[in-house]
Enzyme design. Structure first.
Site, PDB file in Angstrom:
ATOM      1  N   HIS A 166      -2.292  -4.037   4.996  1.00 31.59           N
ATOM      2  CA  HIS A 166      -2.056  -3.617   6.378  1.00 31.59           C
ATOM      3  C   HIS A 166      -3.378  -3.283   7.047  1.00 31.59           C
ATOM      4  O   HIS A 166      -4.296  -2.762   6.415  1.00 31.59           O
ATOM      5  CB  HIS A 166      -1.087  -2.427   6.439  1.00 31.59           C
ATOM      6  N   ARG A 184       2.941   4.964   6.370  1.00 30.77           N
ATOM      7  CA  ARG A 184       3.421   4.239   7.558  1.00 30.77           C
ATOM      8  C   ARG A 184       3.935   2.849   7.236  1.00 30.77           C
ATOM      9  O   ARG A 184       4.568   2.196   8.053  1.00 30.77           O
ATOM     10  CB  ARG A 184       2.273   4.103   8.584  1.00 30.77           C
ATOM     11  N   CYS A 194      -6.139   0.161   7.012  1.00 37.60           N
ATOM     12  CA  CYS A 194      -5.852   0.713   5.681  1.00 37.60           C
ATOM     13  C   CYS A 194      -6.973   1.699   5.304  1.00 37.60           C
ATOM     14  O   CYS A 194      -8.142   1.328   5.248  1.00 37.60           O
ATOM     15  CB  CYS A 194      -5.769  -0.419   4.661  1.00 37.60           C
ATOM     16  N   ASP A 221       0.372   3.788   1.717  1.00 35.80           N
ATOM     17  CA  ASP A 221       0.327   4.369   3.062  1.00 35.80           C
ATOM     18  C   ASP A 221       1.742   4.688   3.564  1.00 35.80           C
ATOM     19  O   ASP A 221       2.620   3.820   3.546  1.00 35.80           O
ATOM     20  CB  ASP A 221      -0.356   3.362   4.005  1.00 35.80           C
ATOM     21  N   CYS A 261       0.840  -1.205   0.000  1.00 34.85           N
ATOM     22  CA  CYS A 261       0.000   0.000   0.000  1.00 34.85           C
ATOM     23  C   CYS A 261       0.874   1.255   0.000  1.00 34.85           C
ATOM     24  O   CYS A 261       1.979   1.256   0.537  1.00 34.85           O
ATOM     25  CB  CYS A 261      -0.907  -0.005   1.234  1.00 34.85           C
TER      26      CYS A 261
END
Ligand SMILES: [Zn+2]
Length: 219
Positions: A97, A45, A100, A43, A41
Site C-alpha cells: 500500500h 488502515r 506504507c 497497517d 501489511c
C-alpha cells in the site's frame, strides 16, 4: 476505543449473521476452502477482507510489516506451504500500500532495533532497483514506486518456493501483485508480467521438482 464495545459489537455481528442465515456458524465450523492466500501489511488502515469485499472463509491471510516474504521467515514460509499444499489455494496475492510506514522507515537511517533486519529486506529492494529509484526526483513518487517494486520482489520470493513452482506447473496457481491506495481506497493490480520476470530469474531459482527418489543423490 472502548474495549468493552468490541464484545458488544461481536454480539451484534453474531446476531446479524444468524438473522440472515441460522446455519452461518455451523457451516463456518465445517472447515475452510479459501481460494486466495493474501499477504498484506499489518497497517491498521489496510484490512484484508473488507477492502476485497469478501467474507470469512474466502481468504487465508498473513499480515506483517510492509507485506514482506523473507526467504528464511518461518511464519511466511509456513503460511505459503500450508495454503498451497493443504488448502490448495488458486491465487497468491501480495498486496502493498502507498504511504506504507514500513517502507518509509526503511528509507531513513534511524536505528530501529529489532526492526533493522526486517527493514533491511526493503533496503535490499532499493539497492536492486537503485538506478530506477534514484532517477525519480519527487520523493513521494519515489516512495510510491518503492512500494510497487517491493510488492514485485516479494512476489518473486513467493515464486522461489518449491511448493509454488510445483503448483504453478500442476494446477496453474497464479501469483498477483497489488497495491492499495490509502488516499483513494482503490485496489490497483500492478499487472506484473511474471512470464517475463520468470524468464530472467528462473535460471537461478528453478528447483528440480522430481520426487526425491528419482533424483540422484549427490552429497
Ligand atoms: Zn504498510
Amino acid at each position: 476505543m472502548d474495549i468493552k464495545r468490541i464484545f458488544e459489537n461481536n454480539q451484534e455481528w453474531v446476531q446479524k449473521k444468524l438473522d440472515i442465515d441460522s446455519n452461518y456458524f455451523s457451516d463456518l465450523s465445517k472447515g475452510q476452502t479459501p481460494d486466495i492466500l493474501y499477504i498484506g501489511c499489518s497497517d491498521s488502515r489496510v484490512t484484508a477482507e473488507e477492502l476485497m469485499g469478501i467474507a470469512p472463509g474466502e481468504a487465508f491471510v498473513l499480515r506483517n510489516i510492509a507485506n514482506m516474504v523473507p526467504n528464511t521467515d518461518l511464519s511466511v514460509m509456513s503460511v505459503i506451504n500450508y495454503a498451497v499444499e493443504q488448502l490448495k489455494v488458486k491465487h497468491i496475492v501480495v498486496c502493498g500500500h502507498y504511504y506504507c510506514g514500513g517502507v518509509q522507515a526503511a528509507m531513513k537511517s534511524a536505528d530501529l532495533g529489532i526492526l533493522n533486519p526486517w527493514l533491511r529486506n526493503i533496503r535490499d529492494v532499493y539497492r536492486t532497483h537503485k538506478d530506477e529509484l534514484n532517477a525519480i526526483d519527487n520523493e513521494e513518487q519515489r516512495y510510491k514506486r518503492l512500494v510497487e517494486l517491493n510488492v514485485e520482489e516479494q512476489c518473486i520470493n513467493v515464486i522461489k518456493t518449491a511448493e509454488v513452482q510445483k503448483a504453478q506447473r500442476d494446477r496453474n496457481l497464479t501469483v498477483h501483485g497489488w497495491v492499495f491506495d490509502v488516499h483513494s481506497g482503490k485496489l490497483i493490480d500492478l499487472n506484473i508480467d511474471f512470464i517475463k520476470l520468470l524468464e530472467n530469474i528462473m535460471e537461478i531459482y528453478r528447483l528440480d521438482l522430481t520426487e526425491p527418489e528419482e533424483q540422484e543423490l549427490k552429497v
